[in-house]
Enzyme design. Structure first.
Site: not given
Ligand SMILES: NC(=O)c1ccc[n+]([C@@H]2O[C@H](COP(=O)([O-])OP(=O)(O)OC[C@H]3O[C@@H](n4cnc5c(N)ncnc54)[C@H](OP(=O)(O)O)[C@@H]3O)[C@@H](O)[C@H]2O)c1
Length: 233
Positions: A32, A153, A159, A190
Site C-alpha cells: 500500500t 513526545y 508508539k 531512511t
C-alpha cells in the site's frame, strides 16, 4: 510456501525493502501507498513481478480507505497470511512549550490507531491465513522502560500506545491462532532514520523477515528487535 502479505507504507524506506525482499523470496505482496501514482520504486518492481505485486492506495488515517483497500485485496485473494503495519510518522524538535496538538493527533492516528483499524478490517482475511501473523512496526523509542531524555513526545507516545494496544490484541487473537509481534526495526537509514543511521533498509528487512519466519504462537505479544532480541516495555 507462497505467503500472501500486506505491507503498509511500502513506497519507501523499510516498507519498500520488505516488499522487495518478500517478492524476491516468491511471496505475493499487497503493497500500500498513499499516492500509488508517485510510487516510482513500486512501479519498477511491478515490471519484474506483475503477477505477484499489487499496489493499493491507502492512507491509514482514513478508515473508509482501509475498508476499500481490504475489499481490493479480497477481490484478489481469499486470505492474508501476514499483515505488516509498517507506515509511520515522526516529528522532530518537540518541546512542551511549543508542542502542537496536531503533532500528537496525527502521530496517534498513523502510528497507533491506523494499525488497529487495519487489523479490525483485515481480520476475516487473516483468519483464513496460513500461520497468520501481524507485525506491528513499533520502535524502541516507544519503550517507557528505556525512555531517557526529552523530546519526540508524539512519536514516543504513539508508539507506546501501539505497544499496549498490540499487547492486548495478542491476547484476543491468540485463540484464533494469529500471532501479533511488536517489531523494532533498528536504527535504519531512511527518510525517518536519517543519513547517520547505521543500518541499511535491506539489512533491517532481512532481519525482520528472519524473526517473522521463526515466530510461533508462543512469541505472540512479544516486543522484539530486528535481531530477535526482547525489549523491555
Ligand atoms: N528508520 C528508523 O530508524 C526506524 C526506527 C524505529 C522504527 N521505525 C519504524 O519503521 C516504520 C518505517 O519507517 P521508515 O524509516 O521506513 O520511514 P519512512 O522512510 O519515513 O517511510 C514512512 C512510510 O510510511 C508511510 N506513511 C506515512 N504516513 C502515512 C499514512 N497516513 N498512511 C499511509 N502511509 C503513511 C509513508 O508514505 P508517504 O511516502 O506517502 O509519506 C512511507 O511509505 C515506521 O513505523 C517507523 O516508525 C523506523
Amino acid at each position: 510456501m507462497e505467503r500472501h502479505i500486506v505491507v503498509t507504507g511500502a513506497n519507501r524506506g523499510i516498507g519498500l525493502a520488505l516488499t522487495r525482499r518478500l517478492l524476491d523470496q516468491g511471496h505475493r505482496v499487497f503493497a500500500t501507498a498513499r499516492r500509488p501514482e508517485q510510487a516510482r520504486s513500486l512501479h519498477e518492481l511491478l515490471k519484474r513481478y506483475p503477477d505477484r505485486l499489487h499496489v493499493i492506495p491507502l492512507d491509514v488515517r482514513d478508515e473508509s480507505q482501509i475498508v476499500r483497500a481490504r475489499d481490493e485485496v479480497r477481490a484478489l485473494t481469499d486470505r492474508v497470511d501476514w499483515l505488516i503495519n509498517n507506515a509511520g510518522v515522526l516529528y522532530e524538535n518537540e518541546r512542551i512549550a511549543t508542542l502542537p496538538a496536531e503533532n500528537l493527533i496525527h502521530s496517534f492516528q498513523v502510528n497507533a490507531i491506523g494499525p488497529m483499524m487495519m487489523v479490525k478490517h483485515f481480520l476475516p482475511l487473516l483468519e483464513r491465513g496460513r500461520q497468520p501473523l501481524i507485525c506491528q512496526m513499533t520502535s524502541m523509542m516507544g519503550s517507557i522502560a528505556m525512555a531517557s531524555g526529552a523530546g519526540y513526545y508524539s512519536y514516543r507516545g504513539s508508539k507506546a500506545a501501539l505497544n499496549m494496544l498490540s499487547r492486548v490484541l495478542s491476547f484476543e487473537l491468540r485463540p484464533k491462532g494469529i500471532i501479533v509481534l511488536l517489531m523494532h526495526p533498528g536504527w535504519v537509514r531512511t527518510d525517518m532514520g536519517g543519513p547517520a543511521a547505521p543500518l541499511l533498509p535491506d539489512e533491517s528487512a532481512a532481519g525482520i523477515l528472519r524473526v517473522l519466519e521463526k515466530a510461533t504462537l508462543s512469541d505472540s505479544g512479544r516486543f522484539l528487535t530486528w535481531e530477535g532480541k526482547e525489549l523491555p516495555w
